[in-house]
Design a protein around this motif. Sequence first.
Motif, PDB file in Angstrom:
ATOM      1  N   TRP A 235     -40.913 -31.745 -18.565  1.00 45.99           N
ATOM      2  CA  TRP A 235     -42.553 -32.297 -18.059  1.00 45.99           C
ATOM      3  C   TRP A 235     -42.977 -30.831 -18.166  1.00 45.99           C
ATOM      4  N   ASP A 236     -42.489 -29.554 -17.954  1.00 40.64           N
ATOM      5  CA  ASP A 236     -43.584 -28.997 -17.828  1.00 40.64           C
ATOM      6  C   ASP A 236     -43.911 -27.379 -19.261  1.00 40.64           C
ATOM      7  N   GLN A 237     -43.338 -28.498 -20.248  1.00 41.51           N
ATOM      8  CA  GLN A 237     -43.591 -28.070 -22.207  1.00 41.51           C
ATOM      9  C   GLN A 237     -44.874 -29.101 -22.439  1.00 41.51           C
TER      10      GLN A 237
ATOM     11  N   LEU B 170     -45.054 -20.143 -15.075  1.00 44.46           N
ATOM     12  CA  LEU B 170     -43.898 -20.286 -13.996  1.00 44.46           C
ATOM     13  C   LEU B 170     -42.563 -19.619 -13.994  1.00 44.46           C
TER      14      LEU B 170
ATOM     15  N   TYR C 165     -39.424 -22.142  -9.241  1.00 48.87           N
ATOM     16  CA  TYR C 165     -40.668 -23.252  -8.802  1.00 48.87           C
ATOM     17  C   TYR C 165     -40.008 -24.791  -8.306  1.00 48.87           C
ATOM     18  N   ALA C 166     -39.031 -25.049  -9.343  1.00 46.87           N
ATOM     19  CA  ALA C 166     -39.216 -26.105  -8.916  1.00 46.87           C
ATOM     20  C   ALA C 166     -38.422 -26.811  -7.383  1.00 46.87           C
TER      21      ALA C 166
ATOM     22  N   ALA D 100     -48.557 -28.447 -14.602  1.00 50.85           N
ATOM     23  CA  ALA D 100     -47.800 -28.183 -16.231  1.00 50.85           C
ATOM     24  C   ALA D 100     -49.310 -28.083 -17.083  1.00 50.85           C
TER      25      ALA D 100
ATOM     26  N   ALA E 113     -46.560 -23.061 -17.730  1.00 51.76           N
ATOM     27  CA  ALA E 113     -44.755 -22.651 -18.113  1.00 51.76           C
ATOM     28  C   ALA E 113     -44.305 -21.576 -18.291  1.00 51.76           C
TER      29      ALA E 113
ATOM     30  N   SER F 137     -46.772 -33.854  -8.722  1.00 53.84           N
ATOM     31  CA  SER F 137     -45.960 -33.600 -10.353  1.00 53.84           C
ATOM     32  C   SER F 137     -46.453 -32.120 -10.595  1.00 53.84           C
ATOM     33  N   PRO F 138     -45.764 -31.347 -10.950  1.00 57.20           N
ATOM     34  CA  PRO F 138     -45.586 -30.261 -10.545  1.00 57.20           C
ATOM     35  C   PRO F 138     -46.475 -29.237 -11.368  1.00 57.20           C
TER      36      PRO F 138
ATOM     37  N   PHE G 232     -40.580 -35.370 -10.908  1.00 59.62           N
ATOM     38  CA  PHE G 232     -39.980 -35.368 -11.880  1.00 59.62           C
ATOM     39  C   PHE G 232     -39.921 -36.042 -13.083  1.00 59.62           C
TER      40      PHE G 232
END
Length: 408
Positions: free
Chosen positions: A96-98, A373, A192-193, A365, A370, A362-363, A294
């Motif tokens: 998700w973060d990429q 974070l 962070y997550a 992103a 990324a 959602s975190p 996530f």
Amino acid sequence: MRTSQWGAAALAAGLVVTLAACAPADEGGEAQTGQELTMLIGSSGDAETTAVQEAADAWAAETGNTVEVIAASDLVQQLGQGFSGNNPPDLFYMPWDQFQTYAAQGFLEPYAEDLANADDFLPALREQFSYDGQFYCAPKDFSTLGLQINTEAWEAAGLTDADVPTDWDQLATVAAALTTPEQVGLSMGREYARVGVFMNQAGGTLVDGDAISADSAENAEGLAYLQGLIADGSLKFPQELEAGWGGEAFGLGKAAMVIEGPWINGAMRNDFPDRQFISVELPAGPGGPSTFAFSNCWGMPVGSETRDATLDLIEFLTSDEQQLAFAEAFGVIPSTETGSAAYAEQFPENAAFVAGVASAVSPVAFQGAAAALADFNTQLEQIGSAEPSALLTPLQENLQAALDEANG
């Protein structure tokens, strides 16, 4: 051949290289037989790896293809190395973060609208894996975070159902009560997550509209609360407990409570079958309840030569039947509307994770976030001693720089 400059997506691997990918197969064609596919996954443990391998084998037996499933030790790094070597896997977990970074750099095949089940996915997940208004890749499942409680430790501490924490004060009280020389009351990933949930529960956010708001008083309050638990000795991170992640610390009995997602069910069943526990919703902070949602998607490299076969495999993997099999094996929630509804009925013990959707966010992103974070996660190694501002000011600056660059 198509050539693209590899930039931010390879940052985690420390690479600046050129990506070359062959032209795509004809769209709309039948999936060929005899294809040899590679699949790279970031697994939560043996339960997930086994379940994915079994699904891949079942599809291969039906279609006459083969799938090599590779469980990455470091998904982001290995994915970057695959692209940098002009040999990306045919299918992979896209974190998700990429996603925004990879999509913006032109490395992902935007195949999702071509799936027969494209309209079945939950709208929020379709949005999460869309870029420039285009639905890119199929969400493979989703998860929220909950609080896991070791029921044996709970009873030994004289706690009852009435003591299940619903706010920060109560969480601090039971974490202290559960802390003994052999176990800490609470553990979670030092990242962070997990830490970000407490920032959100304090009413904070990293992005407020079009502005970066990482250094807010609310975010500082969330960090300060955790620092209080650390000072009391009732919060320790897995590294301090000689455990690889929160679930291992929990399974080993080194932590009486942890904050994890529904994947912990499969991990406990597979690695610590004697561990008795329940999952409840995360306690609310002064800003109200909040948890993270996530989801990874099934990524495909742009210009994939195995596009048709891979599309067929993705449809198989994201069917309700297969997603519910994954849910049973390692706890994730299906990414389709009908699948998630069936999950709620089939797994009532996981009601806390489904209920968490109501307060889930959602975190952060966006493209470039990324790296910021990742730096924040490194800074969190000092969370026990650093002032909150010393952690949040660099995060503010790094996120602002990333946002400025993403906006051109």
